[in-house]
Design a protein around this motif. Structure first.
Motif, PDB file in Angstrom:
ATOM      1  N   UNK A 284       0.966  -1.399  -0.091  1.00  0.00           N
ATOM      2  CA  UNK A 284       0.127   0.249   0.013  1.00  0.00           C
ATOM      3  C   UNK A 284       1.064   1.280  -0.113  1.00  0.00           C
ATOM      4  N   UNK A 285       1.909   1.191  -0.514  1.00  0.00           N
ATOM      5  CA  UNK A 285       2.939   2.299  -0.677  1.00  0.00           C
ATOM      6  C   UNK A 285       3.745   2.558   0.531  1.00  0.00           C
ATOM      7  N   UNK A 286       3.763   1.860   1.359  1.00  0.00           N
ATOM      8  CA  UNK A 286       4.452   1.999   2.958  1.00  0.00           C
ATOM      9  C   UNK A 286       5.769   1.825   2.566  1.00  0.00           C
ATOM     10  N   UNK A 287       6.230   0.590   1.807  1.00  0.00           N
ATOM     11  CA  UNK A 287       7.462   0.030   1.620  1.00  0.00           C
ATOM     12  C   UNK A 287       7.940  -0.900   2.907  1.00  0.00           C
ATOM     13  N   UNK A 288       6.800  -1.263   3.582  1.00  0.00           N
ATOM     14  CA  UNK A 288       6.997  -2.028   4.956  1.00  0.00           C
ATOM     15  C   UNK A 288       6.247  -3.313   4.650  1.00  0.00           C
ATOM     16  N   UNK A 289       6.954  -4.593   5.046  1.00  0.00           N
ATOM     17  CA  UNK A 289       6.313  -5.837   4.954  1.00  0.00           C
ATOM     18  C   UNK A 289       5.182  -5.904   6.028  1.00  0.00           C
ATOM     19  N   UNK A 290       4.078  -6.480   5.530  1.00  0.00           N
ATOM     20  CA  UNK A 290       2.945  -6.684   6.221  1.00  0.00           C
ATOM     21  C   UNK A 290       2.013  -5.549   6.890  1.00  0.00           C
ATOM     22  N   UNK A 291       2.525  -4.273   6.099  1.00  0.00           N
ATOM     23  CA  UNK A 291       1.917  -3.141   6.248  1.00  0.00           C
ATOM     24  C   UNK A 291       0.923  -2.599   5.136  1.00  0.00           C
ATOM     25  N   UNK A 292      -0.274  -2.027   5.487  1.00  0.00           N
ATOM     26  CA  UNK A 292      -1.028  -1.807   4.499  1.00  0.00           C
ATOM     27  C   UNK A 292      -2.422  -1.176   4.693  1.00  0.00           C
ATOM     28  N   UNK A 293      -3.608  -1.738   4.628  1.00  0.00           N
ATOM     29  CA  UNK A 293      -4.865  -0.900   4.557  1.00  0.00           C
ATOM     30  C   UNK A 293      -4.756  -0.256   6.267  1.00  0.00           C
ATOM     31  N   UNK A 294      -4.284  -0.805   7.236  1.00  0.00           N
ATOM     32  CA  UNK A 294      -4.520  -0.166   8.634  1.00  0.00           C
ATOM     33  C   UNK A 294      -3.705   1.197   8.588  1.00  0.00           C
ATOM     34  N   UNK A 295      -2.307   1.137   7.952  1.00  0.00           N
ATOM     35  CA  UNK A 295      -1.538   2.547   7.746  1.00  0.00           C
ATOM     36  C   UNK A 295      -2.292   3.431   6.957  1.00  0.00           C
ATOM     37  N   UNK A 296      -2.856   2.994   5.723  1.00  0.00           N
ATOM     38  CA  UNK A 296      -3.541   3.874   4.967  1.00  0.00           C
ATOM     39  C   UNK A 296      -4.703   4.611   5.404  1.00  0.00           C
ATOM     40  N   UNK A 297      -5.589   3.701   6.318  1.00  0.00           N
ATOM     41  CA  UNK A 297      -6.657   4.506   6.784  1.00  0.00           C
ATOM     42  C   UNK A 297      -6.489   5.160   8.114  1.00  0.00           C
TER      43      UNK A 297
END
Length: 224
Positions: free
Chosen positions: A191-204
């Motif tokens: 999700x554009x974070x560049x970090x493994x296992x990061x995604x919708x939680x960070x974006x939200x």
């Protein structure tokens, strides 16, 4: 849609015995409008480790029911789909008995098991972000039909689990918050974070959105 939420008030849920090992549920049951329905959603998401790995624990305000294909097969908290069934965007119905008004709703689809659950180096993978238009709201029932009326922030990307990677969890997340000026992730991977296992939680969190509903299905490449 053949399912009429105001009359039947049900969501098809995965079997209570669904294990985090992602085996297909043997049974499905209908849960009416009651606290037990919301509790069942949370229990299933925890059992599949979606709560903690993908999203934080949350208060369920909406029942989310995506449907795929001409036969309108429902996503039911862990049931298995074939790749041929999920090629096109799903229809989505949401029932939100505790919401009288909302600043905005957004539906997202994410894969936390890319390229596999044992090796999630591409996780999470963003598969879809769509803004729910207020014109779709009829009381507390929200119907996206074939989702053609939803504004896609990130176009729908069909699931495509690689060979020999087992079942992937594909998680629908319903988010509440101002959707008038959302920014799409720069890339799908992480999700554009560049970090493994990061995604919708960070974006939200970055966009000021809160989780109010979720559902998921599992899918694998037929070549295992």
């Amino acid at each position: 849609m053949r399912v009429n939420f105001p009359k039947t008030l049900f969501l098809i849920l995965g079997a209570a015995g669904l294990r985090a090992s992602l085996t297909s549920p043997e049974h499905q049951k209908l849960i009416g409008q009651s606290q037990s329905a919301f509790d069942t959603v949370i229990k299933a998401l925890k059992r599949a480790s979606i709560i903690d790995e993908v999203i934080d624990d949350f208060e369920v305000k909406c029942l989310v029911a995506p449907y795929y294909g001409k036969k309108e097969r429902a996503v039911a908290l862990g049931n298995a789909f074939k790749e041929s069934t999920t090629k096109e965007k799903p229809s989505v119905k949401m029932y939100c008995p505790h919401i009288k008004s909302t600043p905005g709703l957004t539906i997202a689809l994410t894969d936390p098991d890319a390229p596999s659950r044992d090796d999630p180096k591409w996780s999470e993978m963003c598969h879809w972000i769509a803004i729910v238009p207020t014109s779709s709201q009829d009381g507390f029932e929200i119907n996206l039909g074939d989702s053609a009326d939803a504004k896609e922030l990130v176009k729908y990307k069909p699931p495509g689990p690689p060979t020999k990677t087992g079942y992937h969890r594909y998680v629908f997340v319903l988010l509440e918050g101002d959707s008038s000026n959302l920014t799409a992730p720069e890339v799908r991977q992480h999700w554009g974070t560049g970090k493994e296992r990061h995604g919708v939680r960070d974006w939200a969190k970055m966009e000021g959105l809160q989780v109010i509903g979720a559902n998921y299905f599992i899918e694998k490449n037929r070549k295992q």
